[in-house]
Structures are given as structure tokens and as C-alpha cells.
Design a protein around this motif. Structure first.
Motif, PDB file in Angstrom:
ATOM      1  N   UNK A 149       0.797  -1.121   0.071  1.00 54.58           N
ATOM      2  CA  UNK A 149       0.175  -0.160  -0.009  1.00 54.58           C
ATOM      3  C   UNK A 149       0.830   1.145   0.029  1.00 54.58           C
ATOM      4  N   UNK A 150       1.949   1.201   1.065  1.00 51.15           N
ATOM      5  CA  UNK A 150       2.504   2.487   0.646  1.00 51.15           C
ATOM      6  C   UNK A 150       3.516   2.791  -0.392  1.00 51.15           C
ATOM      7  N   UNK A 151       3.690   1.414  -1.269  1.00 56.96           N
ATOM      8  CA  UNK A 151       4.433   1.697  -2.473  1.00 56.96           C
ATOM      9  C   UNK A 151       3.335   2.348  -3.499  1.00 56.96           C
ATOM     10  N   UNK A 152       2.261   1.826  -3.481  1.00 59.83           N
ATOM     11  CA  UNK A 152       1.320   2.344  -4.270  1.00 59.83           C
ATOM     12  C   UNK A 152       0.992   3.972  -4.030  1.00 59.83           C
ATOM     13  N   UNK A 153       1.045   4.368  -2.809  1.00 64.40           N
ATOM     14  CA  UNK A 153       0.838   5.765  -2.210  1.00 64.40           C
ATOM     15  C   UNK A 153       2.131   6.571  -2.735  1.00 64.40           C
ATOM     16  N   UNK A 154       3.380   5.954  -2.728  1.00 65.17           N
ATOM     17  CA  UNK A 154       4.553   6.725  -2.955  1.00 65.17           C
ATOM     18  C   UNK A 154       4.621   6.699  -4.762  1.00 65.17           C
ATOM     19  N   UNK A 155       3.921   5.888  -5.256  1.00 62.70           N
ATOM     20  CA  UNK A 155       3.981   5.943  -6.925  1.00 62.70           C
ATOM     21  C   UNK A 155       2.832   6.919  -7.218  1.00 62.70           C
ATOM     22  N   UNK A 156       1.867   7.097  -6.643  1.00 65.30           N
ATOM     23  CA  UNK A 156       0.711   7.837  -6.735  1.00 65.30           C
ATOM     24  C   UNK A 156       1.344   9.392  -6.655  1.00 65.30           C
ATOM     25  N   UNK A 157       2.008   9.619  -5.217  1.00 66.70           N
ATOM     26  CA  UNK A 157       2.269  10.911  -5.135  1.00 66.70           C
ATOM     27  C   UNK A 157       3.421  11.487  -6.211  1.00 66.70           C
ATOM     28  N   UNK A 158       4.341  10.549  -6.569  1.00 66.33           N
ATOM     29  CA  UNK A 158       5.032  10.896  -7.890  1.00 66.33           C
ATOM     30  C   UNK A 158       4.336  11.196  -9.041  1.00 66.33           C
ATOM     31  N   UNK A 204       5.241  20.586  -4.932  1.00 72.88           N
ATOM     32  CA  UNK A 204       5.100  20.462  -3.456  1.00 72.88           C
ATOM     33  C   UNK A 204       3.624  20.447  -2.931  1.00 72.88           C
ATOM     34  N   UNK A 205       2.823  20.821  -3.689  1.00 71.14           N
ATOM     35  CA  UNK A 205       1.409  20.714  -3.121  1.00 71.14           C
ATOM     36  C   UNK A 205       0.731  19.394  -3.244  1.00 71.14           C
ATOM     37  N   UNK A 206       1.480  18.538  -4.004  1.00 69.96           N
ATOM     38  CA  UNK A 206       1.064  17.320  -4.180  1.00 69.96           C
ATOM     39  C   UNK A 206       0.789  16.559  -2.562  1.00 69.96           C
ATOM     40  N   UNK A 207      -0.191  15.814  -2.261  1.00 70.01           N
ATOM     41  CA  UNK A 207      -0.343  15.245  -0.828  1.00 70.01           C
ATOM     42  C   UNK A 207      -0.442  13.666  -1.037  1.00 70.01           C
ATOM     43  N   UNK A 208      -0.011  13.199   0.000  1.00 66.83           N
ATOM     44  CA  UNK A 208      -0.314  11.539   0.022  1.00 66.83           C
ATOM     45  C   UNK A 208      -1.741  11.251   0.230  1.00 66.83           C
ATOM     46  N   UNK A 209      -2.362  10.456  -0.819  1.00 66.63           N
ATOM     47  CA  UNK A 209      -3.635  10.239  -0.779  1.00 66.63           C
ATOM     48  C   UNK A 209      -3.949   9.002   0.223  1.00 66.63           C
ATOM     49  N   UNK A 210      -5.210   9.186   0.778  1.00 65.35           N
ATOM     50  CA  UNK A 210      -5.423   7.791   1.693  1.00 65.35           C
ATOM     51  C   UNK A 210      -5.084   6.633   0.836  1.00 65.35           C
ATOM     52  N   UNK A 211      -4.908   5.655   1.625  1.00 65.00           N
ATOM     53  CA  UNK A 211      -4.762   4.104   1.068  1.00 65.00           C
ATOM     54  C   UNK A 211      -5.731   3.838   0.427  1.00 65.00           C
ATOM     55  N   UNK A 212      -7.154   4.028   0.757  1.00 64.36           N
ATOM     56  CA  UNK A 212      -8.406   3.257   0.382  1.00 64.36           C
ATOM     57  C   UNK A 212      -8.599   4.177  -0.919  1.00 64.36           C
ATOM     58  N   UNK A 213      -8.166   5.265  -1.022  1.00 61.45           N
ATOM     59  CA  UNK A 213      -8.426   5.972  -2.284  1.00 61.45           C
ATOM     60  C   UNK A 213      -7.525   5.512  -3.469  1.00 61.45           C
ATOM     61  N   UNK A 214      -6.126   5.391  -3.051  1.00 61.62           N
ATOM     62  CA  UNK A 214      -5.194   4.770  -3.696  1.00 61.62           C
ATOM     63  C   UNK A 214      -5.391   3.460  -4.387  1.00 61.62           C
ATOM     64  N   UNK A 215      -5.841   2.665  -3.163  1.00 59.81           N
ATOM     65  CA  UNK A 215      -6.177   1.333  -3.473  1.00 59.81           C
ATOM     66  C   UNK A 215      -7.442   0.757  -4.473  1.00 59.81           C
ATOM     67  N   UNK A 216      -8.287   1.997  -4.594  1.00 59.49           N
ATOM     68  CA  UNK A 216      -9.355   1.714  -5.156  1.00 59.49           C
ATOM     69  C   UNK A 216      -9.489   2.073  -6.676  1.00 59.49           C
ATOM     70  N   UNK A 217      -8.361   2.559  -7.106  1.00 59.22           N
ATOM     71  CA  UNK A 217      -8.350   2.978  -8.507  1.00 59.22           C
ATOM     72  C   UNK A 217      -8.637   1.637  -9.419  1.00 59.22           C
ATOM     73  N   UNK A 218      -9.288   2.190 -10.553  1.00 64.41           N
ATOM     74  CA  UNK A 218      -9.407   0.976 -11.444  1.00 64.41           C
ATOM     75  C   UNK A 218      -8.502   1.254 -12.605  1.00 64.41           C
ATOM     76  N   UNK A 219      -7.896   0.209 -13.113  1.00 67.61           N
ATOM     77  CA  UNK A 219      -6.915   0.264 -14.352  1.00 67.61           C
ATOM     78  C   UNK A 219      -7.333   0.173 -15.623  1.00 67.61           C
TER      79      UNK A 219
END
Length: 81
Positions: free
Chosen positions: A43-52, A66-81
């Protein structure tokens, strides 16, 4: 957190993930704590890639990355490919 910091965090998490996966595929059973930690690392890896990706998109459109923020895990993990 700058891009270099994000990449360093990713490197550390990838190393930890590899160690846990190697342990699990070497016919060793991961403990409940190790399985939980592996999931946290994923989950943390997904959040890091999302932040990048956020930082790069903001920069592309002239907004301070710098205005980018780490999104909550449930938001990042809920993405559909």
C-alpha cells in the motif's frame, strides 16, 4: 518531500517487499505480522508512486509539485486500471 526523497522511500520499501516475498517463496511461512507488514508495504508503495505521478502532473501544468499530498490508502487502492 522531494522526488529524491520519494525515490529513496520507494527503494527502501521495495527492498523490504523483496525480502518478505523471498521469505514467503522459500517455503517459509510468513507470520501474521509479516503478512500484515507485506500488505502495508504494498500500500505504501502504491501511495509513493501515486504521489510521484501527482507531482509530475502538477509540474507539467506549471503548478508547484510540493502541493501534492499523499492520498489515503483506500483511495489509492481503489483505482481501477
Amino acid at each position: 518531500m522531494g522526488e529524491q526523497d520519494i525515490f529513496e522511500n520507494i527503494d527502501g520499501l521495495v527492498s523490504e517487499e523483496r525480502a518478505l516475498r523471498a521469505r514467503s517463496t522459500a517455503d517459509l511461512v510468513l507470520s501474521t505480522e509479516e503478512r500484515s507488514r507485506l500488505r502495508e508495504v504494498e500500500v505504501q508503495l502504491d501511495q509513493c508512486w501515486d504521489l510521484l505521478r501527482q507531482r509530475r502532473a502538477l509540474s507539467e501544468f506549471g503548478v508547484d509539485p510540493a502541493s501534492a499530498k499523499v492520498r489515503p490508502a483506500d483511495e489509492v487502492e481503489g483505482y481501477q486500471g
